[in-house]
Design a protein around this motif. Structure first.
Motif, PDB file in Angstrom:
ATOM      1  N   ASP A 193      10.606   0.401   1.336  1.00  0.00           N
ATOM      2  CA  ASP A 193       9.999   1.491   0.689  1.00  0.00           C
ATOM      3  C   ASP A 193       9.239   2.440   1.584  1.00  0.00           C
ATOM      4  O   ASP A 193       8.595   3.550   1.014  1.00  0.00           O
ATOM      5  CB  ASP A 193       8.698   0.597  -0.099  1.00  0.00           C
ATOM      6  CG  ASP A 193       7.700   0.041   0.673  1.00  0.00           C
ATOM      7  OD1 ASP A 193       7.925  -0.242   2.003  1.00  0.00           O
ATOM      8  OD2 ASP A 193       6.664  -0.422   0.227  1.00  0.00           O
ATOM      9  N   ALA A 194       9.711   2.638   2.930  1.00  0.00           N
ATOM     10  CA  ALA A 194       9.270   3.764   3.641  1.00  0.00           C
ATOM     11  C   ALA A 194       9.367   5.067   3.264  1.00  0.00           C
ATOM     12  O   ALA A 194       8.569   5.749   3.192  1.00  0.00           O
ATOM     13  CB  ALA A 194       9.774   3.352   4.993  1.00  0.00           C
ATOM     14  N   LEU A 195      10.841   5.254   2.869  1.00  0.00           N
ATOM     15  CA  LEU A 195      11.061   6.670   2.054  1.00  0.00           C
ATOM     16  C   LEU A 195      10.258   7.116   1.015  1.00  0.00           C
ATOM     17  O   LEU A 195       9.885   8.232   0.874  1.00  0.00           O
ATOM     18  CB  LEU A 195      12.573   6.843   2.273  1.00  0.00           C
ATOM     19  CG  LEU A 195      13.138   8.239   1.821  1.00  0.00           C
ATOM     20  CD1 LEU A 195      12.565   9.250   2.808  1.00  0.00           C
ATOM     21  CD2 LEU A 195      14.575   8.277   1.687  1.00  0.00           C
ATOM     22  N   ARG A 225       6.105  10.483  -1.502  1.00  0.00           N
ATOM     23  CA  ARG A 225       5.058  10.605  -2.252  1.00  0.00           C
ATOM     24  C   ARG A 225       3.911  11.610  -1.373  1.00  0.00           C
ATOM     25  O   ARG A 225       3.602  12.640  -1.758  1.00  0.00           O
ATOM     26  CB  ARG A 225       4.453   9.305  -2.525  1.00  0.00           C
ATOM     27  CG  ARG A 225       3.192   9.473  -3.385  1.00  0.00           C
ATOM     28  CD  ARG A 225       2.482   8.182  -3.982  1.00  0.00           C
ATOM     29  NE  ARG A 225       1.361   8.183  -4.823  1.00  0.00           N
ATOM     30  CZ  ARG A 225       0.166   8.351  -4.204  1.00  0.00           C
ATOM     31  NH1 ARG A 225      -0.048   8.014  -3.187  1.00  0.00           N
ATOM     32  NH2 ARG A 225      -0.711   8.228  -5.035  1.00  0.00           N
ATOM     33  N   THR A 226       3.786  11.038  -0.153  1.00  0.00           N
ATOM     34  CA  THR A 226       2.765  12.072   0.670  1.00  0.00           C
ATOM     35  C   THR A 226       3.307  13.337   0.869  1.00  0.00           C
ATOM     36  O   THR A 226       2.433  14.566   0.907  1.00  0.00           O
ATOM     37  CB  THR A 226       2.634  11.218   1.945  1.00  0.00           C
ATOM     38  OG1 THR A 226       2.259   9.918   1.907  1.00  0.00           O
ATOM     39  CG2 THR A 226       1.719  11.915   2.966  1.00  0.00           C
ATOM     40  N   ASP A 227       4.572  13.576   0.807  1.00  0.00           N
ATOM     41  CA  ASP A 227       5.274  14.858   1.147  1.00  0.00           C
ATOM     42  C   ASP A 227       4.872  15.918  -0.071  1.00  0.00           C
ATOM     43  O   ASP A 227       4.787  17.062   0.073  1.00  0.00           O
ATOM     44  CB  ASP A 227       6.535  14.777   1.235  1.00  0.00           C
ATOM     45  CG  ASP A 227       7.360  16.104   1.820  1.00  0.00           C
ATOM     46  OD1 ASP A 227       6.880  16.626   2.840  1.00  0.00           O
ATOM     47  OD2 ASP A 227       8.459  16.753   1.047  1.00  0.00           O
ATOM     48  N   THR A 228       4.475  15.358  -1.096  1.00  0.00           N
ATOM     49  CA  THR A 228       4.009  16.272  -2.174  1.00  0.00           C
ATOM     50  C   THR A 228       2.513  16.688  -2.154  1.00  0.00           C
ATOM     51  O   THR A 228       2.068  17.346  -3.039  1.00  0.00           O
ATOM     52  CB  THR A 228       4.490  15.681  -3.549  1.00  0.00           C
ATOM     53  OG1 THR A 228       3.535  14.398  -3.748  1.00  0.00           O
ATOM     54  CG2 THR A 228       5.739  14.790  -3.653  1.00  0.00           C
ATOM     55  N   THR A 236       0.831  -1.350   0.105  1.00  0.00           N
ATOM     56  CA  THR A 236      -0.011  -0.024   0.056  1.00  0.00           C
ATOM     57  C   THR A 236       1.093   1.325   0.028  1.00  0.00           C
ATOM     58  O   THR A 236       2.081   1.119   0.091  1.00  0.00           O
ATOM     59  CB  THR A 236      -0.954   0.065   1.363  1.00  0.00           C
ATOM     60  OG1 THR A 236       0.082   0.331   2.484  1.00  0.00           O
ATOM     61  CG2 THR A 236      -1.884  -1.361   1.489  1.00  0.00           C
ATOM     62  N   ASP A 237       0.230   2.379  -0.042  1.00  0.00           N
ATOM     63  CA  ASP A 237       0.873   3.722   0.046  1.00  0.00           C
ATOM     64  C   ASP A 237       0.942   3.669   1.594  1.00  0.00           C
ATOM     65  O   ASP A 237       0.761   3.021   2.436  1.00  0.00           O
ATOM     66  CB  ASP A 237       0.068   4.826  -0.659  1.00  0.00           C
ATOM     67  CG  ASP A 237      -0.159   4.830  -2.125  1.00  0.00           C
ATOM     68  OD1 ASP A 237       0.660   4.726  -2.795  1.00  0.00           O
ATOM     69  OD2 ASP A 237      -1.387   4.073  -2.419  1.00  0.00           O
ATOM     70  N   TRP A 238       1.502   4.996   1.834  1.00  0.00           N
ATOM     71  CA  TRP A 238       1.778   5.320   3.573  1.00  0.00           C
ATOM     72  C   TRP A 238       0.234   5.205   4.207  1.00  0.00           C
ATOM     73  O   TRP A 238       0.169   4.632   5.127  1.00  0.00           O
ATOM     74  CB  TRP A 238       2.265   6.740   3.635  1.00  0.00           C
ATOM     75  CG  TRP A 238       2.501   6.908   5.132  1.00  0.00           C
ATOM     76  CD1 TRP A 238       2.530   6.007   6.091  1.00  0.00           C
ATOM     77  CD2 TRP A 238       3.218   8.173   5.621  1.00  0.00           C
ATOM     78  NE1 TRP A 238       2.804   6.872   7.564  1.00  0.00           N
ATOM     79  CE2 TRP A 238       3.394   7.959   7.101  1.00  0.00           C
ATOM     80  CE3 TRP A 238       3.781   9.193   5.006  1.00  0.00           C
ATOM     81  CZ2 TRP A 238       3.741   8.773   7.984  1.00  0.00           C
ATOM     82  CZ3 TRP A 238       4.404  10.345   5.936  1.00  0.00           C
ATOM     83  CH2 TRP A 238       4.344  10.253   7.255  1.00  0.00           C
ATOM     84  N   SER A 239      -0.740   5.876   3.550  1.00  0.00           N
ATOM     85  CA  SER A 239      -2.046   5.890   4.103  1.00  0.00           C
ATOM     86  C   SER A 239      -2.652   4.420   3.773  1.00  0.00           C
ATOM     87  O   SER A 239      -3.253   4.084   2.721  1.00  0.00           O
ATOM     88  CB  SER A 239      -2.887   6.776   3.505  1.00  0.00           C
ATOM     89  OG  SER A 239      -4.174   6.807   4.097  1.00  0.00           O
ATOM     90  N   SER A 240      -2.461   3.193   4.717  1.00  0.00           N
ATOM     91  CA  SER A 240      -3.003   2.102   4.505  1.00  0.00           C
ATOM     92  C   SER A 240      -4.334   1.732   4.925  1.00  0.00           C
ATOM     93  O   SER A 240      -4.535   1.200   6.061  1.00  0.00           O
ATOM     94  CB  SER A 240      -1.943   0.929   4.982  1.00  0.00           C
ATOM     95  OG  SER A 240      -1.851   1.128   6.590  1.00  0.00           O
ATOM     96  N   GLN A 241      -5.205   2.294   4.327  1.00  0.00           N
ATOM     97  CA  GLN A 241      -6.763   2.314   4.661  1.00  0.00           C
ATOM     98  C   GLN A 241      -7.610   2.387   3.451  1.00  0.00           C
ATOM     99  O   GLN A 241      -7.153   2.627   2.398  1.00  0.00           O
ATOM    100  CB  GLN A 241      -7.101   3.423   5.591  1.00  0.00           C
ATOM    101  CG  GLN A 241      -6.664   4.954   5.258  1.00  0.00           C
ATOM    102  CD  GLN A 241      -7.637   5.489   4.438  1.00  0.00           C
ATOM    103  OE1 GLN A 241      -8.768   5.327   4.276  1.00  0.00           O
ATOM    104  NE2 GLN A 241      -6.994   6.431   3.740  1.00  0.00           N
ATOM    105  N   HIS A 275      -3.888  10.430  -5.081  1.00  0.00           N
ATOM    106  CA  HIS A 275      -3.344  11.802  -4.921  1.00  0.00           C
ATOM    107  C   HIS A 275      -3.871  12.489  -3.824  1.00  0.00           C
ATOM    108  O   HIS A 275      -5.141  12.858  -3.964  1.00  0.00           O
ATOM    109  CB  HIS A 275      -2.860  12.522  -6.114  1.00  0.00           C
ATOM    110  CG  HIS A 275      -1.797  13.610  -5.919  1.00  0.00           C
ATOM    111  ND1 HIS A 275      -0.633  13.393  -5.522  1.00  0.00           N
ATOM    112  CD2 HIS A 275      -2.165  15.006  -5.935  1.00  0.00           C
ATOM    113  CE1 HIS A 275       0.185  14.646  -5.454  1.00  0.00           C
ATOM    114  NE2 HIS A 275      -0.917  15.407  -5.701  1.00  0.00           N
ATOM    115  N   ASN A 276      -3.253  13.350  -3.006  1.00  0.00           N
ATOM    116  CA  ASN A 276      -3.837  14.221  -2.000  1.00  0.00           C
ATOM    117  C   ASN A 276      -4.713  13.601  -0.988  1.00  0.00           C
ATOM    118  O   ASN A 276      -5.757  14.132  -0.566  1.00  0.00           O
ATOM    119  CB  ASN A 276      -4.533  15.349  -2.611  1.00  0.00           C
ATOM    120  CG  ASN A 276      -3.458  16.354  -3.171  1.00  0.00           C
ATOM    121  OD1 ASN A 276      -2.579  16.528  -2.690  1.00  0.00           O
ATOM    122  ND2 ASN A 276      -4.112  17.420  -4.012  1.00  0.00           N
ATOM    123  N   VAL A 277      -4.320  12.303  -0.777  1.00  0.00           N
ATOM    124  CA  VAL A 277      -5.306  11.617   0.098  1.00  0.00           C
ATOM    125  C   VAL A 277      -4.380  11.003   1.447  1.00  0.00           C
ATOM    126  O   VAL A 277      -3.730   9.900   1.264  1.00  0.00           O
ATOM    127  CB  VAL A 277      -5.997  10.380  -0.305  1.00  0.00           C
ATOM    128  CG1 VAL A 277      -6.730   9.597   0.937  1.00  0.00           C
ATOM    129  CG2 VAL A 277      -6.893  10.688  -1.147  1.00  0.00           C
TER     130      VAL A 277
END
Length: 681
Positions: free
Chosen positions: A573-575, A580-583, A202-207, A221-223
């Protein structure tokens, strides 16, 4: 010959149902004082059997003729209210039957409604008995009836359809263990014979909100999380709000959804571009809550409501018993499971499941091109019971039986289907942040920010945040709106599993390290060294961003580590996930990564949940993908929900179908066609 056998079989079923209904009326007539069937003398003996046969026949005919119109008339309400109206309508139909054929005396109208409910329930039980007494067989009997009403579509649908079944919250490793332990025999058979099991990341937001938005609409994007504070509007967006979900879809209107062409969305947060939706949260608002939400067709068979209610009652008592046993044995970690939760569990594991499965069966019989359905029961129970405890695995076994039913329905359908199973995220387990440290993240931040009177915790830490609660809330017509925002200068603190978001409404734009330290001296140092926090993501004044840990930092742009790497335990893949979220335009001023303990594989959620997800650490970030080996393999590794969307679109758009056991595909460039002997990844 085959059609003749089907007609004969259906006729026998209807005859048995009619005769058994008459027998039930005889029994109810002797029990209930409010209704008396007229007796007729036959061979010198008085009997009420003729009256029972006539009433049963008329009641059955009225159900067949009028019930669909009744359901469509009352379908503007939510499904929970619809249950009550279904019972009332059944009684009204029986009253009409007794008026049309005046061979009974009614002393008490209430008894008529009771008789109608019990008669429908008995009919449901007999229907199951006809089909070998299994719930799967009972539903397959309904499939055969639906199929009988359909014309043969084999010549119309030359290409295979795509059926995607999402088992909400089931991690890849949990599924592997379940297969080995015999918990999921149907899925195990698929893995060993026809399908390939692989993980995805998943992406950082795993929900579910982030994953389904990416899978169904091609972009998440933007979530940044399940809920986030929008500084431009001063509101909190949350995936439990149908209006917010609809806005997320509108933002992605230029991207064709996975289900945009002849697709069906069942039990999801989003439509995926489908016009046909059942229990889809983004459509559970206003007039669309009722018939537009699509669930009314489930009630076209009046026995469905009664069967579902009986199973709901059983599920509620099961939850009460299991919760008591967990407390008595002092099993930890655990969270309170009282209040309305037993009813929410019953809704997610029974009502939502039954309505969703019935809709999928109908889609298969109708030859729908692409179907995406979410089975949410495992996720809801995991939040409160744990990710692989006995009661949770029992729910997973029931979902496995549902998969078996749908596979059997696929065999009955006239169209060929590629069946794909997947999950949107996993779950990680552990005692919550509040349980470990005596205060919630919100209370901690407010205390460190110098708030002289921290308020009772509310936003972002309630067990009510599980997906099941939002489905139940929306389904009764009480859709959630934007959450309240802190007044004055208080930081806005939100939680999504072990991912926290801290925003400062009084600091314009995205606050950087300098601005935060100036307004709240010592806050960042206190948070980064807190034992329940793994790392912080904060902007720098020079325009870059930095990850802060207790004993080290990581430059987000370059990956340069100073001191001890705070991301060392969160995966290779954490960084990339953080970058991605930082953008994102709406990234929080402080993104808080909760602590992860690799030795126990535990996290500390900022919500009151035993099993949780939303951030990084443990199995929450590694769901699964199970696909037929005849389809092209997905990329390995497979990172992000948007990548899963591209894989599913490629499978959906395959144009050359199976011939003599082989597959030639027009989308061969989506994956390598070479496969190892083992189907388990």
């Amino acid at each position: 010959m085959r059609s003749t056998a089907r007609i004969l079989g259906l006729g026998i079923e209807l005859l048995v149902l009619w005769l058994s209904s008459a027998l039930a009326l005889l029994v109810l007539d002797s029990i209930l004082d409010g209704v008396d069937l007229d007796s007729l003398t036959v061979g010198g003996q008085a009997t009420t059997l003729p009256a029972a046969l006539v009433v049963a026949l008329v009641f059955g005919v009225l159900n067949a003729l009028l019930w669909p119109a009744i359901v469509r008339t009352i379908a503007w309400v939510g499904p929970v209210v619809l249950f009550g109206l279904v019972f009332a309508s059944g009684g009204a139909l029986l009253l009409l039957a007794l008026w049309l054929v005046p061979i009974a005396t009614v002393h008490d109208t209430v008894d008529v409604f009771i008789m109608a409910a019990l008669l429908s329930l008995f009919t449901s039980i007999v229907g199951g008995a006809i089909a070998s007494r299994s719930d799967t067989s009972y539903r397959l009997m309904q499939v055969r009836r639906q199929r009988f009403r359909r014309r043969n579509l084999a010549e119309v649908h030359r290409e295979p359809g795509l059926l995607c079944l999402q088992i909400d919250g089931l991690g890849h490793e949990v599924l592997r263990r379940a297969i080995a332990d015999g918990v999921t025999p149907t899925i195990a058979k698929l893995v060993r014979e026809t399908h390939r099991l692989t993980p995805w990341h998943t992406d950082w937001s795993s929900q579910t909100g982030a994953s389904q938005l990416g899978i169904l609409h091609g972009s998440n994007h933007n979530v940044p999380a399940f809920r986030w504070y929008d500084k431009t509007t001063g509101t909190i967006a949350v995936f439990s709000d149908p209006r917010s979900n609809e806005e997320r879809e509108i933002e992605r209107a230029d991207i064709p959804g996975l289900l945009a062409t002849d697709g069906a969305s069942r039990g999801n947060l989003f439509t995926g571009g489908a016009d046909d939706n059942v229990l889809v949260v983004s459509r559970m608002r206003g007039a669309r809550l009722g018939g537009g939400a699509g669930y009314s067709s489930y009630f076209l068979d009046p026995s469905n409501a009664l069967r579902t209610v009986v199973r709901m009652v059983a599920e509620i008592q099961r939850e009460l018993r299991q919760s008591w046993r967990q407390r008595r044995r002092d099993i930890r970690p655990r969270v309170p499971r009282g209040g309305v939760y037993p009813f929410v569990r019953a809704f997610t594991t029974v009502v939502a499941g039954d309505v969703t499965v019935a809709a999928v069966v109908r889609d298969l019989i109708n030859g729908r091109s692409v179907i995406y359905a979410d089975l949410i029961g495992y996720d809801e129970v995991s939040h409160h019971s744990g990710i692989s405890r006995p009661e949770t695995l029992a729910v997973l076994t029931k979902i496995d039986e549902t998969v078996r039913l749908l596979l059997a329905a696929v065999e009955q359908a006239d169209r060929e289907y590629n069946v794909v199973l997947l999950s949107d995220h996993g779950q990680s387990q552990g005692a919550t942040f509040r349980q470990r440290h005596g205060e919630s993240l919100r209370q901690l931040v407010h205390r460190l920010a110098g708030d002289p009177s921290p308020s009772a915790d509310a936003s972002g830490t309630s067990q009510a945040d599980a997906e099941g609660r939002l489905y139940a809330t929306a389904s009764i017509g009480s859709s959630t709106t934007e959450e309240p925002v802190e007044k004055g200068s208080r930081p806005v603190v939100l939680g999504s599993g072990n991912l926290g978001l801290v925003s400062f409404p009084t600091i314009p734009g995205r606050a950087d390290v300098t601005a935060i330290e100036s307004s709240f001296p010592g806050l960042l140092d206190a948070l980064r060294t807190h034992p329940g926090i793994g790392f912080l993501l904060v902007a720098r004044r020079d325009g870059g961003s930095v990850v802060l840990g207790a004993d080290g930092t990581v430059d987000v742009a370059t990956g340069d580590v100073t001191g001890v790497d705070p991301l060392a335990g969160f995966g290779a893949d954490a960084l990339d996930k953080i970058r991605r979220t930082d953008t994102f335009d709406n990234v929080a001023d402080i993104m808080v990564g909760g602590a992860y303990w690799p030795e126990t594989d535990e996290i500390a959620a900022f919500e009151e949940q035993v099993g949780s997800h939303g951030g990084m650490g443990g199995p929450q970030s590694t769901p699964f993908l199970l696909h037929p080996i005849t389809l092209p393999d997905p990329p390995d590794p497979l990172h992000g929900a948007e990548a899963v969307h591209r894989v599913l679109v490629g499978w959906r758009d395959l144009r050359q179908v199976r011939a003599h056991g082989d597959v030639v595909t027009a989308a061969a460039d989506t994956a390598d066609t070479q496969r190892p002997d083992s189907h388990v990844g």
